[in-house]
Design an enzyme around this catalytic site. Structure first.
Site: not given
Length: 507
Positions: A478, A482
């Protein structure tokens, strides 16, 4: 003359290592190419050989210290100290003369596979003075990738063991000395009963070698191989079979015992009794590396997983329609992995951050796809890499996947074949997994988990129909990917698999 011992090149994108073990101490005599120390990186274990024969001077980097590429590890005095290092070898050569008039035969470390330079002696099945038959297993060696059994090169008596259990030996090194010919009879009067001792093994009618760990356990527990039912390939007896046979014998021995008095309360086993039933097995080098890398991935990356499901109807229909013609033309079976690899390559072009990696404060985007295909082996999970998978055809992919899988199972993969991947596919479905969250293979930013194909009722155009469904899981970093990009990637994979024609049209 003083020689500097420095950190060698550590591999792709690796800039530092930790000094794990020094095999020599200051003042020790060393031979050329003899291992001085072992370095550990996040990808591989690197051994540092002596650049020359001599005496080890000062150790600059102690165990536990972190060192960069080309950093100074130690100093070596060349020349004067070289002579003492040869004494153990002279002793080894002189030993056979005292054992009798037979011919001395060296038992050497066999070829260990590509890029494997050393092994650890895990088990000796014979001890010094034992009579052995030709090709009888003497010991078992363990490397990072595979276990290697060492057979006797000739019939005779095992005169001397030069490398004990736990010792590290190099490829081509000497393990023991065997006295063959006349020396065998002179050294061991017990040689005559050997054929009788071997009779139980031959009476089973098997011509396959039982697992070394099973043979060792049978010897320890005094179990006759004829009383053990082998579940391995071609009836090979595995360690689990011996444990099962031993527990069955124990149950049979205790069966006639009278039942305890009703008033007697059940006695909880003591910690010492529990410990006696436990088994401690040292982790293999490969398992240690796997454990370290998986934990490093959790500690470093911000791992998140997103899920979807795919209807495999169209892929299965296309495969069934063309699999015979495909195999006839290309000489390889058409599986599902090529479809998933193609679908992932297609999606990675649209969502390039899933194919990227973080290097310090920079994001490195890869304009190619080196696809890692996770493969389970008896020694542990490995990830061979198929380079430029985005440029390959279905046939080329299937051939590469089959070839890498076979080399993985045989323990013949080199480190180069497991490095440089940009994305990984892991198929837990072959073991029956319905849903899982795969862990990243650093420094990669994405890994796709495939799962079991299972028929489920689905609503199709307002009607309930039975469809072959598979859950997909994308774990991603992450820090660089995204949620939108991860979901988009997984949706593109789903669309390509539910309508494989999109792959042909590049849609």
């Amino acid at each position: 003359m003083s020689i500097e011992v420095r950190v060698p090149t550590l591999g792709e994108s690796v800039t530092e290592a930790t000094v794990a073990t020094w095999f020599k101490q200051p003042g020790d005599s060393v031979a050329v190419d003899e291992m001085l120390c072992e370095l550990e990186t996040d990808k591989v274990t690197v051994e540092v050989p002596s650049p020359a024969a001599g005496t080890l001077g000062e150790i600059v980097a102690a165990e536990g210290e972190t060192v960069g590429v080309d950093a100074l590890l130690a100093t070596l005095s060349e020349g004067e100290g070289a002579a003492p290092a040869a004494k153990p070898e002279a002793k080894a050569e002189a030993a056979p003369e005292a054992s009798g008039g037979g011919e001395a035969v060296d038992v050497m470390v066999p070829a260990l596979g590509e890029s494997v330079t050393e092994a650890t002696v895990s088990t000796w099945f014979k001890k010094a003075g034992d009579t052995v038959a030709q090709d009888e297993m003497l010991c078992e060696l363990e490397t990072d990738k595979v276990s290697v059994e060492v057979p006797a090169p000739a019939a005779g008596v095992l005169s001397e063991i030069l490398a004990g259990e736990g010792d590290t030996v190099e490829a081509g090194g000497k393990l023991a000395i065997l006295t063959a010919g006349e020396g065998a009879a002179a050294s061991a009067p017990a040689a005559a009963p050997a054929p009788q001792a071997a009779a139980p093994a031959s009476s089973t009618g098997k011509d396959v070698e039982d697992a070394p760990s099973a043979k060792k356990l049978m010897a320890e527990k005094g179990i006759d191989p004829a009383n053990v039912q082998g579940t391995g390939k071609d009836g090979r007896i595995m360690k689990e079979d011996v444990i099962k046979a031993a527990s069955g014998a124990a149950a049979a021995a205790t069966a006639p015992a009278p039942a305890p008095a009703p008033a007697a309360a059940p006695r909880a086993p003591s910690p010492a009794e529990d410990a006696a039933r436990e088994e401690r097995v040292k982790m293999t080098r490969l398992r240690q590396t796997i454990a370290r890398r998986l934990k490093d991935a959790q500690n470093t990356a911000a791992i998140l997983t997103t899920y979807n499901e795919v209807d495999m109807t169209e892929v299965m229909a296309l495969r069934n329609q063309y699999k015979d013609a495909f195999e006839k033309k290309h000489g390889v079976r058409l599986g599902f992995m090529s479809f998933f690899t193609k679908a992932c390559c297609h999606a990675l072009r649209e969502v390039p951050e899933v194919n990227a990696e973080i290097d310090g404060q920079e994001i490195v985007y890869k304009n190619f796809v080196h696809m890692g295909i996770a493969a389970g082996t008896p020694q542990g999970l490995v990830v061979p890499v198929i380079r430029d998978a985005d440029q390959m055809s279905f046939a080329d992919l299937e051939k590469a996947i089959a070839e890498k899988g076979k080399r993985a199972r045989d323990g013949k993969l080199s480190m180069a074949e497991m490095q440089g991947g940009t994305f990984t596919i892991s198929n837990g479905g072959v073991y029956g997994s319905l849903m899982s969250s795969p862990i990243l293979n650093p420094p990669q930013s994405g890994i796709l988990g495939m799962h079991k194909i299972q028929e489920r009722p689905m609503v199709i155009n307002g009607e309930i129909k039975i469809r072959p469904m598979m859950y997909l899981a994308l774990s991603y970093d992450h820090r660089i990917v995204d949620g939108k990009g991860a979901v988009t990637f997984l949706v593109r994979v789903k669309e390509a698999l539910e309508d494989p024609r999109r792959l042909l049209m590049d849609l």
